[in-house]
Design a protein around this motif. Structure first.
Motif, mmCIF file in Angstrom:
data_model
loop_
_atom_site.group_PDB
_atom_site.id
_atom_site.type_symbol
_atom_site.label_atom_id
_atom_site.label_comp_id
_atom_site.label_asym_id
_atom_site.label_seq_id
_atom_site.Cartn_x
_atom_site.Cartn_y
_atom_site.Cartn_z
ATOM 1 N N VAL A 325 1.045 -0.948 0.628
ATOM 2 C CA VAL A 325 0.776 0.004 -0.322
ATOM 3 C C VAL A 325 0.758 1.269 -0.215
ATOM 4 O O VAL A 325 2.046 1.374 0.208
ATOM 5 N N GLU A 363 3.547 -1.021 3.688
ATOM 6 C CA GLU A 363 2.878 -0.150 3.863
ATOM 7 C C GLU A 363 3.502 1.586 3.907
ATOM 8 O O GLU A 363 4.488 1.290 5.134
ATOM 9 N N ARG B 180 -6.661 -3.406 6.932
ATOM 10 C CA ARG B 180 -4.876 -3.307 7.468
ATOM 11 C C ARG B 180 -4.906 -4.655 7.420
ATOM 12 O O ARG B 180 -4.104 -5.464 7.429
#
Lengths: 428, 231
Positions: A325, A363, B180
């Motif tokens: 991400v 991320e 997440r």
């Protein structure tokens, strides 16, 4: 006729909404001049003769038909050379069969009609001394332009189907004839005007030359802009196809052969298939066709994570599912984090691989970069790892700490292991 | 994902499924893998290979869940979703769609989710997980694969910067957290344990994300996709 044009126009504007099967094209098959009538007929599902009659009829009303015809000719593109579009246009009626035998008779008939119309037109025009002088040059210029404009269509058509040498010569001759006609018309025009004052002469000459150039170059320019996007599309498509073929040839076929040869070795087959799948996927879904030059170092985090995962996957034969991400450029600290992550991946693949795919998640959030590597293997207790085993302690935890990051290890016996790595990006 | 044993269910749970995929081999494989009704509770009531067929079969059989391939002749999975929209919103026995694709390109994923699919799984999924996902979709929940969660996070992360006035376009902190964890490969149950919430709560968070994704304004998403050169 206005109704017909309105229908044509409305179907043209309505086009983007529906599939383009009703798109208006000029017909390249069995046409007389520009294929406007035939194209319209096909589009509206009417017999060609009717449309031609309408045009002819309009021709008598101050030449409106000719004007209309010319506008259609300029605006409407020529149908794709008898390959697809014109066929679909004609499929509507039982036109398909008629098209085979009719053109001859129809053409003769139309020619006769046109001559008749032309004679009527000439007879109609006021043969006064002033106007008369301009009629013949105008007609000459008109005929020349028509010839050249049609020539532009032919030049276009020639690109679809390879035309032989002699045809090309014919085209050249026709082009020259058109130019000559227009030139002659202009010359006559000038001669007729010759009696006027000198200044008028010069002006007229300049305007005439400009008009001539515009008339001669116009069709090619218009066609060129119309062609450009289409041609570019074709070229891109062809190129893409060639590239796909080449790629499939050197990678996929090659791998399939290897798989056949190693059919008994399940592990090897899986490894090959996985590596190939990843490569192909990368190639298919990545915009720049990455995965070709693997030699250079990755420059961004996402790339580095994917690369590391791919290498581990190949080496250990365990699938790694990577989710990234956000993205950012790699700096020194992040490179260290990548090395730690890679070590974690190797561990996960080695000791936790039998529990299924290893999950890798990276991320970028603001200044922090977070990487987690998770397996579903048996898990272990960090405190019980012998002191001389440096893998986790040095390569992962130690490396992260030395570079100012942090590493957390969570392992539940029987519930898999997760390594979490967190690092601040170096400030620019 | 070994611990989803209870998901295999028993014959007491039944679901009627239609398979839409242009690969006959793949349909056969899925059928063999999940279609053993006695064991899995999944009953395959129809198959289709293209958009037209799919719409016909789905309308005729009214399954509870459709396993839908993203790339189909005749307009793709999105087209099937578009034409089946009335069935999806039917008050009684709505048909639910679970996208099952080999592609994990963001545009495909986001496209079918916005088209109304209740989840997205890739073809590498195991039979057990697929059965589990089918049941979850049947019950009205959303099924996110880690990759899909990643895409969604990505999509909402970059729309975060400019102040978006519609609340719908933003994910709450909790939803982001849940996503997440999904992206990190956690099962719903594990997420519940980790965040000290119930599995039902996890599911409702995921459904909320799905809803936001469908409603979030097109402009933002397009911008996001073009910025990443995905379209």
């Amino acid at each position: 006729m206005p109704a017909a044009t309105a229908r044509a126009a409305s179907s043209l504007t309505a086009d983007p909404e529906e599939p383009p099967q009703r798109k208006l094209y000029r017909s390249a098959d069995g046409r007389m001049l520009g294929g406007v009538a035939r194209g319209l007929a096909g589009h509206l599902g009417l017999p060609v003769a009717w449309v031609r009659f309408v045009f002819l009829g309009l021709f008598f009303t101050d030449g409106l038909g000719a004007l209309l015809y010319a506008v259609f000719w300029i605006v409407v593109p020529l149908g794709v050379g008898g390959v697809e579009a014109p066929r679909s246009v004609f499929e509507t009626a039982a036109d398909g069969r008629r098209k085979l035998r009719k053109p001859d008779r129809g053409q003769v008939f139309a020619l006769v009609a046109l001559t008749f119309g032309a004679v009527a037109f000439v007879a109609n025009v006021d043969m006064g001394s002033e106007a008369d002088r301009y009629i013949w040059p105008t007609l000459l210029i008109g005929a020349g332009s028509v010839l050249v404009w049609r020539q532009a269509d032919n030049a276009r058509r020639a690109r679809w189907m390879e035309v032989g040498r002699n045809r090309k010569l014919l085209h050249l001759a026709r082009g020259f004839a058109g130019v000559a006609l227009v030139g002659l018309g202009l010359a006559v025009f000038l001669v007729v005007r010759g009696s006027a004052a000198q200044l008028g002469n010069v002006l007229t000459a300049a305007i005439a030359v400009l008009t001539g150039i515009f008339l001669l170059a116009g069709p090619y320019l218009v066609r060129m802009t119309q062609d450009l996007s289409e041609e570019r599309l074709m070229r891109i498509r062809a190129q893409e196809r060639a590239e796909v073929a080449a790629h499939v040839h050197d990678s996929v076929l090659h791998t399939l052969t290897l798989i056949q040869r190693n059919a008994d070795d399940g592990g090897e087959v899986r490894r090959l298939a996985r590596a190939q799948e990843r490569e192909l996927r990368n190639w298919l879904y990545n915009p720049e066709g990455t995965g070709k030059d693997e030699d250079d170092e990755p420059e961004t985090l996402a790339e580095a994570v994917k690369r590391a995962a791919a290498e581990v996957e190949d080496k250990h034969g365990v699938p790694l599912e990577v989710v990234v991400v956000g993205d950012c450029p790699l700096d020194e600290k992040l490179s260290a984090q990548m090395q730690a992550a890679r070590e974690a991946m190797v561990n996960a693949a080695k000791y936790g691989g039998e529990g299924g795919a290893v999950q890798v998640f990276a991320e970028v959030e603001g200044r922090t970069v977070f990487v987690s590597v998770r397996d579903r293997g048996p898990g272990f207790d960090l405190d019980e790892v012998p002191g001389d085993r440096m893998g986790v302690r040095e390569s992962i935890i130690g490396r992260m700490q030395r570079n100012g990051g942090s590493a957390r290890l969570r392992s539940v016996p029987g519930g898999g292991t997760e390594v979490e790595l967190e690092m601040e990006r170096a400030s620019e | 994902m070994t611990e989803n044993t209870e998901a295999t269910g028993g014959p007491e749970r039944r679901v009627r499924v239609v398979l839409v995929d242009d690969h006959r081999m793949f349909r056969t494989g899925v059928q063999a893998e999940i279609g053993r009704t006695e064991e899995t509770g999944v009953e395959v009531v129809g198959e289709a290979a293209d958009v037209d067929q799919a719409v016909t079969v789905i309308t005729a059989t009214r399954p509870e869940v459709v396993l839908l391939d993203v790339h189909l002749p005749g307009g793709g999975g999105v087209e099937v979703l578009r034409r089946c929209a009335p069935l999806m919103s039917a008050a009684e026995d709505p048909v639910r769609f679970l996208a099952l694709s080999v592609s994990d390109a963001a545009e495909d994923v986001i496209g079918v989710i916005r088209g109304g699919a209740r989840g997205y799984v890739t073809k590498t999924i195991t039979g057990t997980d697929l059965v589990d996902s089918v049941f979850r979709v049947q019950e009205g929940d959303a099924v996110f694969s880690p990759r899909l969660a990643g895409f969604v996070l990505d999509a909402f992360a970059s729309t975060d910067a400019p102040p978006v006035d519609e609340d719908l376009d933003r994910l709450t902190q909790r939803e982001r957290e849940v996503l997440r964890l999904i992206a990190r490969g956690y099962a719903y149950k594990e997420i519940a344990k980790q965040l000290f919430i119930s599995v039902k709560t996890v599911e409702s968070h995921v459904s909320a994300v799905l809803r936001k994704l469908q409603l979030s304004n097109r402009h933002e998403l397009t911008r996001w996709a073009t910025a990443r050169r995905l379209v």
